[in-house]
Design a protein around this motif. Structure first.
Motif, PDB file in Angstrom:
ATOM      1  N   ALA A  48       5.200  57.348  39.552  1.00  0.00           N
ATOM      2  CA  ALA A  48       5.826  58.467  40.211  1.00  0.00           C
ATOM      3  C   ALA A  48       4.835  58.770  41.297  1.00  0.00           C
ATOM      4  O   ALA A  48       5.449  59.228  42.316  1.00  0.00           O
ATOM      5  CB  ALA A  48       5.963  59.514  39.188  1.00  0.00           C
ATOM      6  N   PRO A  49       3.485  58.915  41.235  1.00  0.00           N
ATOM      7  CA  PRO A  49       2.670  59.466  42.429  1.00  0.00           C
ATOM      8  C   PRO A  49       3.002  58.525  43.694  1.00  0.00           C
ATOM      9  O   PRO A  49       2.855  58.898  44.890  1.00  0.00           O
ATOM     10  CB  PRO A  49       1.450  59.430  42.046  1.00  0.00           C
ATOM     11  CG  PRO A  49       1.279  59.407  40.536  1.00  0.00           C
ATOM     12  CD  PRO A  49       2.745  58.787  40.388  1.00  0.00           C
ATOM     13  N   LEU A  50       3.215  57.290  43.436  1.00  0.00           N
ATOM     14  CA  LEU A  50       3.460  56.140  44.550  1.00  0.00           C
ATOM     15  C   LEU A  50       4.871  56.739  45.404  1.00  0.00           C
ATOM     16  O   LEU A  50       5.081  56.558  46.964  1.00  0.00           O
ATOM     17  CB  LEU A  50       3.648  55.045  44.237  1.00  0.00           C
ATOM     18  CG  LEU A  50       2.552  54.415  43.659  1.00  0.00           C
ATOM     19  CD1 LEU A  50       2.780  52.919  42.840  1.00  0.00           C
ATOM     20  CD2 LEU A  50       1.068  54.261  44.285  1.00  0.00           C
ATOM     21  N   TYR A  51       5.597  57.546  44.704  1.00  0.00           N
ATOM     22  CA  TYR A  51       6.998  57.638  45.392  1.00  0.00           C
ATOM     23  C   TYR A  51       7.221  59.251  45.604  1.00  0.00           C
ATOM     24  O   TYR A  51       8.184  59.713  45.885  1.00  0.00           O
ATOM     25  CB  TYR A  51       8.194  57.114  44.623  1.00  0.00           C
ATOM     26  CG  TYR A  51       8.428  55.497  44.763  1.00  0.00           C
ATOM     27  CD1 TYR A  51       9.006  55.246  45.640  1.00  0.00           C
ATOM     28  CD2 TYR A  51       7.675  54.609  43.729  1.00  0.00           C
ATOM     29  CE1 TYR A  51       8.897  53.710  46.065  1.00  0.00           C
ATOM     30  CE2 TYR A  51       7.534  53.580  43.870  1.00  0.00           C
ATOM     31  CZ  TYR A  51       8.403  52.881  45.031  1.00  0.00           C
ATOM     32  OH  TYR A  51       8.270  51.531  45.304  1.00  0.00           O
ATOM     33  N   ARG A  52       6.132  59.937  45.326  1.00  0.00           N
ATOM     34  CA  ARG A  52       6.165  61.189  45.254  1.00  0.00           C
ATOM     35  C   ARG A  52       7.275  62.072  44.600  1.00  0.00           C
ATOM     36  O   ARG A  52       8.020  62.685  45.097  1.00  0.00           O
ATOM     37  CB  ARG A  52       6.018  61.769  46.857  1.00  0.00           C
ATOM     38  CG  ARG A  52       5.026  61.487  47.576  1.00  0.00           C
ATOM     39  CD  ARG A  52       4.845  61.943  48.971  1.00  0.00           C
ATOM     40  NE  ARG A  52       3.767  61.256  49.556  1.00  0.00           N
ATOM     41  CZ  ARG A  52       3.876  60.878  50.739  1.00  0.00           C
ATOM     42  NH1 ARG A  52       5.096  60.856  51.563  1.00  0.00           N
ATOM     43  NH2 ARG A  52       2.653  60.274  51.275  1.00  0.00           N
ATOM     44  N   ILE A  53       7.350  61.476  43.123  1.00  0.00           N
ATOM     45  CA  ILE A  53       8.379  62.334  42.406  1.00  0.00           C
ATOM     46  C   ILE A  53       7.732  62.583  40.893  1.00  0.00           C
ATOM     47  O   ILE A  53       6.551  62.164  40.775  1.00  0.00           O
ATOM     48  CB  ILE A  53       9.589  61.152  42.392  1.00  0.00           C
ATOM     49  CG1 ILE A  53       9.390  59.856  41.660  1.00  0.00           C
ATOM     50  CG2 ILE A  53      10.414  61.293  43.477  1.00  0.00           C
ATOM     51  CD1 ILE A  53      10.440  58.975  41.336  1.00  0.00           C
ATOM     52  N   GLU A  54       8.507  62.820  40.255  1.00  0.00           N
ATOM     53  CA  GLU A  54       7.894  63.318  38.732  1.00  0.00           C
ATOM     54  C   GLU A  54       8.269  62.258  37.930  1.00  0.00           C
ATOM     55  O   GLU A  54       9.182  61.432  38.025  1.00  0.00           O
ATOM     56  CB  GLU A  54       8.895  64.553  38.184  1.00  0.00           C
ATOM     57  CG  GLU A  54       8.926  65.821  38.920  1.00  0.00           C
ATOM     58  CD  GLU A  54       7.390  66.281  38.925  1.00  0.00           C
ATOM     59  OE1 GLU A  54       6.586  66.519  37.904  1.00  0.00           O
ATOM     60  OE2 GLU A  54       6.867  66.884  40.054  1.00  0.00           O
ATOM     61  N   ARG A  76      14.504  58.284  47.959  1.00  0.00           N
ATOM     62  CA  ARG A  76      13.343  59.175  48.271  1.00  0.00           C
ATOM     63  C   ARG A  76      13.890  60.246  49.191  1.00  0.00           C
ATOM     64  O   ARG A  76      13.193  61.076  49.589  1.00  0.00           O
ATOM     65  CB  ARG A  76      12.420  58.138  49.076  1.00  0.00           C
ATOM     66  CG  ARG A  76      11.775  57.464  47.875  1.00  0.00           C
ATOM     67  CD  ARG A  76      10.920  56.135  48.720  1.00  0.00           C
ATOM     68  NE  ARG A  76       9.721  56.883  49.214  1.00  0.00           N
ATOM     69  CZ  ARG A  76       8.627  56.561  49.969  1.00  0.00           C
ATOM     70  NH1 ARG A  76       8.648  55.402  50.193  1.00  0.00           N
ATOM     71  NH2 ARG A  76       7.439  57.174  50.135  1.00  0.00           N
TER      72      ARG A  76
END
Length: 105
Positions: A48-54, A76
């Protein structure tokens, strides 16, 4: 330490409908597949952090029979779907990059 791209034989992404991306990770060798699974690195919390999502938006599905792992996540570039005015990758073919350098213990 090896990265996911050095262990996987296929690492690709594509659309999974207009609002989601699927990332396919495939292995020819059973030991490489098992190593990636055992590492615990391919979890929603790590992806999730790699794609800036939950983390709740990420699904990780292993398929033992064919030595593959499927990761599904939302597109994204907003909720307007594939081909919208702000879409930078209409086919979703370039979205596997953030996972490529993930280090696997």
């Amino acid at each position: 330490m090896p990265t996911l791209q050095t262990l996987a034989d296929v690492l690709r992404s594509k659309n999974a409908g207009p609002f989601q991306i699927t990332i396919d990770i495939m292995f020819e060798q059973e030991d490489a597949y098992r190593r990636v699974l055992a590492s615990g690195m391919l979890t929603p919390a790590n992806i999730a952090p790699l794609y800036r999502i939950e983390a709740a938006q990420v699904r990780v599905i292993p398929f033992d029979r064919v030595r593959a792992i499927k990761v599904t996540l939302p597109r994204r570039w907003g909720s307007n779907g594939s081909g919208s005015s702000f879409d930078r990758d209409v086919y979703g073919a370039q979205q596997h990059g953030p996972l490529a350098e993930l280090e696997i213990a």
